[in-house]
Structure formats: C-alpha cells, structure tokens
Design an enzyme around this catalytic site. Sequence first.
Site, mmCIF file in Angstrom:
data_model
loop_
_atom_site.group_PDB
_atom_site.id
_atom_site.type_symbol
_atom_site.label_atom_id
_atom_site.label_comp_id
_atom_site.label_asym_id
_atom_site.label_seq_id
_atom_site.Cartn_x
_atom_site.Cartn_y
_atom_site.Cartn_z
ATOM 1 N N GLY A 32 0.909 -1.351 0.129
ATOM 2 C CA GLY A 32 -0.069 -0.051 -0.025
ATOM 3 C C GLY A 32 0.836 1.220 -0.022
ATOM 4 N N SER A 33 0.498 2.174 0.721
ATOM 5 C CA SER A 33 1.045 3.720 0.405
ATOM 6 C C SER A 33 2.311 3.883 1.256
ATOM 7 C CB SER A 33 -0.151 4.643 1.125
ATOM 8 O OG SER A 33 -1.128 4.661 0.332
#
Lengths: 374, 641
Positions: free
Chosen positions: B325-326
């Site tokens: 993810g981020s």
Amino acid sequence: MNDFAASLAARAFRLGRRVFSRPRIDLPLAIGLLILALMGLTVLYSASNLDAGTVGGQATRFVIGAVLMIAISRIPPNLLRAWTPWFYAIGVLLLVVVKVLGEGQGANRWLDVGVIRFQPSELMKLAMPMMIAWYLHPRPLPPRWRDLFVALVLIAIPAFLIFKQPDLGTALLVAASGLFVLFLAGLQWWKIGAATVAAVAAGPIALHFMHGYQRQRIVTFLHPESDPLGSGWHILQSMIAVGSGGIFGKGFNQGTQSKLEFLPEHTTDFIFAVLGEEFGLVGVLALLAVYAFIVGRCLWIAANARDTWSRLVAGSFALAFMVYVIVNGGMIAGLLPVVGVPLPLVSYGGTSAITLLAGFGVVMSIHAHRKWTP
Amino acid sequence: MNGRGELKDERERRARFGRRALAGFAIMLALVMVVAGRFVYLQVYEHAEYSTRAKANRVRLTHLAPPRGLIYDREGKLLADNVPAFRLDVIPDQVKHMDAMLQRLAEVVPLTDDDIRRFKQSLRQHRSFEAVPLKFHLTESERDRFAIDQWQFPGVSIAPYLTRNYPYGPAFAHVVGYVGRIDDKELQHLDPDKYAGSTHIGKTGIEKEYEDLLHGTPGYEVVEVNANQRPLRVLQRVAAKPGKNLYLTIDERLQQATIDAFAGQTGAAVAIDPRNGNVLAMVTVPSFDPNLFVNGISQADYAALLDDEEKPLLNRAMRGGYPPGSTVKPFLGLGGLELGLRTPADTVLSTGTWYLPGSSRGYRDDTRYGAGNVNLVQAITQSVNTYFYSLAYKMGIGRFDEWMAKFGFGSPTGIDLPDETGGVLPSPEWKRKTFKQPWFPGETVIAGIGQGYWMVTPLQMAHALAALANGGSSHTPHLLAATGDGLDSPEVAYRQPPPVQITHAPADLEAVKQGMLGVIYNPAGTAYAAGIGKGFPYLIAGKTGTAERYSRTTEAYNTNKNLAYLASRHRAWFICYAPADHPQIAIAVVLEHGAWGGSAAAPIARKMLDQWLADTPPSERPPVPVTATAATPAASAPTTP
C-alpha cells in the site's frame, strides 16, 4: 531342437572334460590355498557365533572360486593376455557405473546385479596388474619415460574412481598392484626413490591445501586415539582381543572379546583379531606362514615363466596379495590406521574371495603352460 | 636405438626379473616380520596386561550428550533453557523378547505408536549394549508406577536428561523456534559421531539456524560392567562440551509490549535498529507454545493449531506476504529525486482522478476532489495517489523495479532465520513467468501506490525503512548478537557484513523525511488524528498504508465507513522511525484486519516506541530536542481543535 540341445550338451561336456579332466593346477599352490581356506572357515565359524549359514555361504563362494580357478588355469596365458584390455575396460566401466547408479548417501562400492552383489573395485585388483603388464609386455624394459607415463595414467584412472567412491584404502591397494608391475619390470631404483621422496614431500603440502574437516580426517587416520568413539574404539578392542589371546590362545569359540561384541566387524575386517584371541600367537604365525608360502610359490612360478607378461602378472599379483595381508594384520595389531581391508580368503565376503581365486587361476595357467608358451 | 638401461636380451630380462622378485619377496618378508613382531609384543610381552583388561575390563562405552547452548535476549533474559526431565531408556541386549516386553511395559507406562516406531528406528542406530531412549518427559506418576514395577523389566531404566524449555512460550515461538526429536530424514544426513547420544535437534527459528553452534560436542564414558552387564565403575570419562550460548539482539520487553499492543488482533510487527540491522522485536500474532513441540506434540494439539483460521504456525513477520500500500510512497518519492525525475519543489495537480496518458482509464485519489497542487512533502504527508501514479508512470517499470530492489523488496533480507520468503516485486519478467501474460502500463501505475501483485513481508518493510532511516545505508537484519561459552570465556561478537550504500543524497533523504514527519505532526497528515507523536520526547517519521485485500469491482467511491466492514477489506500498515534526526529504531506494523493504517496500526507502533524508550538506558538515549521543535513541522502544526 533336441538335436541342437544334444549337440550343445555334448559340446559343453567336451569343453568341461577338456578343462577339468587333466586339471593343470599347481599342487603346492593348491594345497597352500586349501589350508588357508580351511583355517579361514574355522575362524569364521567361531567369529559368526557358530552360524552354519555364514560358513556355508563362504564355503560356497570358495567352491565357485575354485571352479573358476581351475577353469582359468586351463586357458593359455597368451589368450588371457589378449583379453586383458577388455577385462580392464570392463572393470573401469563398472566403476563408472557404480558411481553413476549408486544412490543415497555414503560410499557406493557395490553393484547389484539381480542375484549377486559385487564390488568392481575388487575386480580391479586383478585387472590392474594384468593391464599394466599387457602394456609393458612388448616394450623395452625397464620402461622409458613415455611408457612410464602411460602406465601411470592407466593406474591413476581406476584408482581415482575408487578413491571417489570413496574408498581410500582400496584405491591405494589397487594403485599398488599396478605399481608393483613397474617395480618388477625393473624400474630404476633411483626413480623409485625419487618418487617416494616426492610423495612424502607432497604430503604436508596437500595437507596445507585441505579444508579443516579434511585435515581432521587425516589426523584421525593417523592417530586413531583422537577418535575414541569410532576407529579408535575398534583398534583398542582389537588389541585387547589379540593381546589377551597370548601364545596359545583361548581356544576355539572361547574368545570373549568377539563373543561379547566388543570387537566390531569380527567376521570381516577384524577376523584376524578373532584368530589372534582364540588361537594365539601360534595361530597368527601359522597363518602368516601359509600366506608367505603361497606368495613365495607364486613368485617362484613368476620367475620361471616364459614371457614378460606372465612374469609381471604373477609377480605383482603375489606381492599385492601379501600387501593385503600386511595391511590387515598391521591394522589388527594397532600398527596402521583402520582402513577397510579384508584379510584375503579369510574375511567373510564374496567378491574378494572369488577374484583372488581367479587370480590364482591366472598364476596356475602361467605355470601349467610355461613349457610351450614362446 | 636402445638406451643405456634397456635390456634386449630375454635372458637378461629374466635375470633382472628374478632379482626384482627376490627383492620384492625380501621386502614383503621384512614387513611380515614387523607385523609378526608386533603380535609377539602384544601376545607375549603385553599378554598379562591385555588379559586383565579382557577379563576384568568388560567395558562399555556410553555416549554423553552435550547440554544444548542457551539462548538469551539482549539483556540476558533466558529465552531457551534446559531443564531436567526423565525418560525411559532400554538396553537392547538385556531384553530377551523386545515386542513382548514393550507390550507389558505399555500397561505400566503408556506408550504411543509413535514412541514405539521411533524407538525401533533408533534401535538400528545404536550398538546393542547402548541405552536407547524409548519415551521422553515422563510424568511424576509414570515415574512412580514404573519404579514399582521396574524389577519386571530388566534392561529398562529411568534416566535423567535435559529437555528444552521456552519460558516465554508463544512470545518468541517464531523467532527462537523450537527443538524436536531427530526424525528419520534428519538421521540420514547427521554426523553420527557428533549426534551420538543426542535425541533432539533444532527444527525452526534460531534453534535451527544456529544448530551447529548450539549443539556442542558429545563426551563419552568408558564403564566397566560385571558379568550381568551391571555397571561397576567408570574407567574413563570425557565430559561433553556444551553448545555455545547465544545472545540475541531481540529485546524481551519490547517483544512483550508489542504483543500486548496487538491485543489479540492478527498481524505482525518488526523493529530494527537502523544503525546496525539488529532486530529488536519480531512479533507474529497469533502465535503458539513451542514447548508443545519439544517432546512430540499430541495429535489434538497439532490439529488445533492447523485448523485455527488465523494460522498461528505461520510466521507472518517473515513469511506473510502483504501488499505494501501507501507505505511505499517515501521509497518511490526518493527514487524520483534520485533518478532526477522530480525535484522536491515540483508539484503535481491532484484532482481526484488521474488518467493514464492516451487512455480513459482513471486512477483515483483517496479524497473525492483531490488535494490540489502538491509537492513531494505534501504528497507523502497526505498520501496523495496522483503524485505517485504519475511518478511511477514516468519512471517506468524497469527503473521502478531496479530502484525498489535496492531496498530489498522482492528478495529475502538474509536475516539469520531459516525459511524466509522474499515476497513479490512484480516485473514484466515476473508476470510473464508467473501468468504467461504481458505487462500493462496500468500495472506500473498501481505499483506506485503499493497495489497490484506487489507483496512484502513485514520484515522486508522494516528492513527497507531502516535503510531509508539510516541515510540510505542498508544493513542485513540479524538476530545473533554474540556467542558465549558460559561464564568463563568472553563472548564472541557477531561479525556483521558491511552495509550496502543505496543513496548518498542527504538533501533527497531530508525531503522524504519532512514528508514523513508531516504524516505524524501535520494536521493534514494521515496519522495526525491518531495522535501518536503526542507526548513522545523524540520526533517520529512515519507513513501509513492501507492496502485493499480485494480489488474493487466498481469505480464508484465507497461510502461505507463502518469500521468492521472496512477492517474486513483492508490490511493496515504503519511504518515509522525515531528519533527522526538520528534514527535508532525502525518499525513496521501490519494488521491483517485493520481498517486504516493511521488509526489501527499506528497506535501499536507508538506503544512499541514507548517501550523502546523505557528499555533504552538513559545514557544511551539521544538528547531530547527541547527547543528544536521550532524547526520541525510539529511547530507549524496547530494544536488539536
């Protein structure tokens, strides 16, 4: 169909009669071998805890070996000499097959051919002197540098294959049987001396380039006390067995060391210790005397042979045979490191007995045909 | 033609052979004499000595298994201990009818089929006069019952031994691992001399990785026995050499505090000291009790562990693969600067959706109308997807992979534990090999926000973050700090491989750090609401990540804000290091069912930081920046409304 079978049988019968009707066995050698075999079976009977099956199996192998010996003794040496390269090539091929087919971990020395299992390295003990003698036979002696080089390569190939099995002991012994041919062929003493010096000098250098664990193996090899759980234990038990035997021994089947299973491998590599424990120094010296007589007789046959190949084969076979005895005896008595060398014709084991007897067949053939071989 | 030494004449050849044969025979006879002389020496001169030894010294050789080395944490707390226990030993050659005896014995001491199978297996490995273990870890009542009936079972005895004990139970199960009985397969390749008398071997974790150090060298005893094979006295005894004690870099208190912080939620956390790669904590929740495995786990216990939906046997910290993810945004942002694709000041316009050039395929931001014009610092702080979509696209998958691989993504970190997995760093080659399909540009774009096929392990993530925190200098993570021989000899420190320098650009690193400080201290930061920087004496640089477990089926914004619903869909990440100015700890936390990285995973990291502060002696702590706050984003952050 019946005719064919009948003719085949008749042929086989004629061949059999030719081979066996007038056996050309050498009587002194045969008697020496018979005494040795009987001594061996007696000790084996005790060492195997009076197991008739073990002794029967070994006796069967002796009979097979004896038949083979008599058959070979009928074959003229020049025929044996002509077959030698094939014999050698097949031996090397089998060593490669053992290496390739061998599964699992550990040492691969055995070849399984349905009913029988045998060790190609044992075959090589006979094929090696025959091959080197075959190569040197038509050439000027003592061997020139180039011939020496070729002979050493022929020795090195099977020796290396056996070394990689791994079986260092047998590799050295097989190599020795080839080197004896060079010795008997008159290789100059100074060359032998130089090679010995070089080999001794190479030792520490090789040691220097080894891995730690390899070096440890060598140390264990040289100082068995440093490996009390493994070969050191074997040697200690073997020395107790021999030493406690005394001059006259404890008597047949009375050896406590082997009976209580303190002595490892007492039917194979350590059977000499059973003899030493139960028959004492008298038994040991008697056995050594029989061996010396057999070797002496073989050398006498060699000296009287009519051609170079015959001389070299019979002579080197005899010397190698004695080396097996010396190495095994030295190991039992705590003089040499523990290497897996059986006592010839006494230790339990098939390939070794049969190959050795076949070798004596070759020697007998040489003797029987000495008169009309050019 | 013929040389000096060559012999032309057959007669001469024969004569020469005769001389050689004679010489050979003489040499052989001499050697035989040596051997014979040795026999004379043994059988005549030494006969009395050996005779005594053969009669009186009916000796047995007993192996003494070495005590296994102990395992400690960095503070010297025992993580793996040896405790005395009792087992049943059988000396085979004193048992007349083995099967019948086992049957009768089973009525006194329960024996499982497994016990009997293993016993028969090891029977073949021992000499017949050596004791073979039959059943381990006897209970007190089993011992008592056997003691009463012992007279019925000649050759069977109770023997004390040392068994492994893991005092912290599940807390270190995945790190320290456990030992178990040597099985058939292991027997085939073990050095029989080294393992003579040993019954257990390291199966997983540190116990397996450092088996060679932990095991030690066996000793032996030469015991004299009487005619009934009863031991009379010890003739010679060579003590076993215990295995080396291991000191790990891991910290028991930090590990425990981390486990507590998870409060039973499924996930993993790893804390690494960026300066040297020391692993300070490595947590997998849920876990299992390694003590169950030491003497053979029961079928029921094992089935329970296997059937558990949360898979407690899975070492999530180094074998669990999660889309990052981020959390990858700081790494990607740094790559943009390093490769000269962006400067820290360059801005990108985020409108809510980013379109692949020449395509109508849209890639969304997390906020509906976007974040407007953002530079790198703001893009990291607010986790603006558009900024990274366009950066990944500009970089291209080739350079992207090359850069990310430098941080260790896509390959095992090389930690000193067995069976680490390397996750997946997708590349066109990887995709061709795995799915036999070509790479699409859109897959490069979503890789920019850590989605798609990308899988990382928590250990990989902590390792990558540690490299980022340590000025781009990457140390292989490791657990072994030192080995010791016990009380007397000094400990030997673990020798670490030299670090790998990934980047030399302090200015680039500074920009990324500012973005990560913003995550915590800027009100617009994704972890600001969780308040994890509050009350902590050092600056924390962090990044949240929320990876979708399933791909979305529609392009519509999901308005369901129910936390339980979100938790079922998301994996929550939080990574951080502290103190931001001279990092001493880098943490990666992942929750398998976390709604948002900031709200769910970040508080766990904060509890770890608090414990780390408590664990670090004041003398080793960095100076608290009393006035330095003025220079940090925290100063610009208004107090919570």
